[in-house]
Enzyme design. Sequence first.
Site, short mmCIF file in Angstrom:
data_model
loop_
_atom_site.label_atom_id
_atom_site.label_comp_id
_atom_site.label_asym_id
_atom_site.label_seq_id
_atom_site.Cartn_x
_atom_site.Cartn_y
_atom_site.Cartn_z
N ASP A 1 0.85 -1.23 0.13
CA ASP A 1 0.07 0.00 -0.07
C ASP A 1 0.85 1.22 0.06
OD1 ASP A 1 -2.53 1.36 0.07
OD2 ASP A 1 -2.88 1.09 2.07
N ASN B 1 -10.72 -2.82 -6.57
CA ASN B 1 -9.75 -1.69 -7.42
C ASN B 1 -10.33 -1.18 -8.67
OD1 ASN B 1 -6.58 -3.01 -5.97
ND2 ASN B 1 -7.95 -1.28 -5.48
C1 FPP Z 1 -1.30 0.17 -3.84
O1 FPP Z 1 -1.03 1.54 -3.74
C2 FPP Z 1 -0.79 -0.71 -5.00
C3 FPP Z 1 -1.40 -1.02 -5.69
C4 FPP Z 1 -2.85 -1.25 -6.02
C5 FPP Z 1 -0.82 -1.95 -6.77
C6 FPP Z 1 0.43 -2.71 -6.52
C7 FPP Z 1 1.03 -3.54 -7.22
C8 FPP Z 1 2.15 -3.44 -7.88
C9 FPP Z 1 3.31 -3.02 -6.84
C10 FPP Z 1 2.92 -4.61 -8.81
C11 FPP Z 1 2.45 -5.93 -8.85
C12 FPP Z 1 3.03 -6.69 -9.98
C13 FPP Z 1 2.60 -7.87 -10.66
C14 FPP Z 1 3.16 -8.48 -11.73
C15 FPP Z 1 1.12 -8.59 -10.20
P1 FPP Z 1 -2.01 2.34 -3.86
O2 FPP Z 1 -2.36 2.84 -5.15
O3 FPP Z 1 -3.29 1.98 -3.06
O4 FPP Z 1 -1.54 3.74 -2.91
P2 FPP Z 1 -2.26 4.91 -2.20
O5 FPP Z 1 -2.87 4.19 -1.14
O6 FPP Z 1 -1.18 5.69 -1.53
O7 FPP Z 1 -3.14 5.60 -2.94
#
Ligand code: FPP
Length: 267
Positions: free
Chosen positions: A41, A89
């Site tokens: 996160d 999401n």
């Molecule tokens: C959360 O941050 C993260 C995600 C929704 C995506 C995470 C995915 C990866 C790091 C890559 C995974 C790779 C593969 C190949 C499956 P957020 O967007 O919720 O951050 P925020 O809470 O600060 O808005």
Amino acid sequence: MEQVDYDDSTFETFFSNPPAELAFDQLDLNRIPRHISCIMDGNGRWATARGLNRGEGHKAGIVALREIITACVRLGVDVLSAYAFSTENWKRPKQEVNLLMHLFAQTFVDELPLLKRENVRVVFLGDISALPKRTRDVFEFGLNETAHHTGMVLALAVNYGARAELTRAARLLAEDVAAGRLTSEHIDEQAVAGKLYTAGLPDPELIIRTSGELRLSNYLLWQAAYSEFYITSTYWPDFNRWELIDAILAFQGRDRRFGGLSKGREA
Ligand code: FPP
């Protein structure tokens, strides 16, 4: 995407020069959690804090995941799971969803050589049939290419939601009963666990959540029954091998009771 050339390193070189404040020498290599799970996160906030767009945060998050995969392989972890995309999401702006799907596919293509070299077997938790065709095709290719690997299992939760997973398990069990393959009296915890996406995998012993949020967010609700939690305010892109060690040290300091009495309180 930044490529860090540490993949051929040994345990010693990968974990050389630990930060002075980390009690790295206290790490008990015989008590590494078998299954570590990450709720990744804070990518968006990491980017916003730097004046970048959220996509840059996700790209940096992928670099962090790469480091944690290598770290877990070097530590001898059996299963590393990571929450990449939840069933909720899809509610994000279309542009961000599209970018994530594109990044997932691209990352998988880029990282397949690493996964092969490290003998990592990839499995997916969640319904990947609902993903855009290119992402799905790349994932299915990766599944087949790594299916025979005998090293660490990398379980990527994509289009995953624990309630959807449990609902699906109930449906599959009902179908087995309707078809005469099972009687309702035989539905026990093992039967339910066997219908989850994680069937055959050990439950996570340690769940790490970055960016300071104190919730499970519909993740592994069944499997987390006895997991230890490690919450850090670090945003996922800044989470690295040393903070992983810190999480494992915290885990090793916990008194895991599984509903029983703590050590020293037994009769
Ligand atoms: C959360 O941050 C993260 C995600 C929704 C995506 C995470 C995915 C990866 C790091 C890559 C995974 C790779 C593969 C190949 C499956 P957020 O967007 O919720 O951050 P925020 O809470 O600060 O808005």
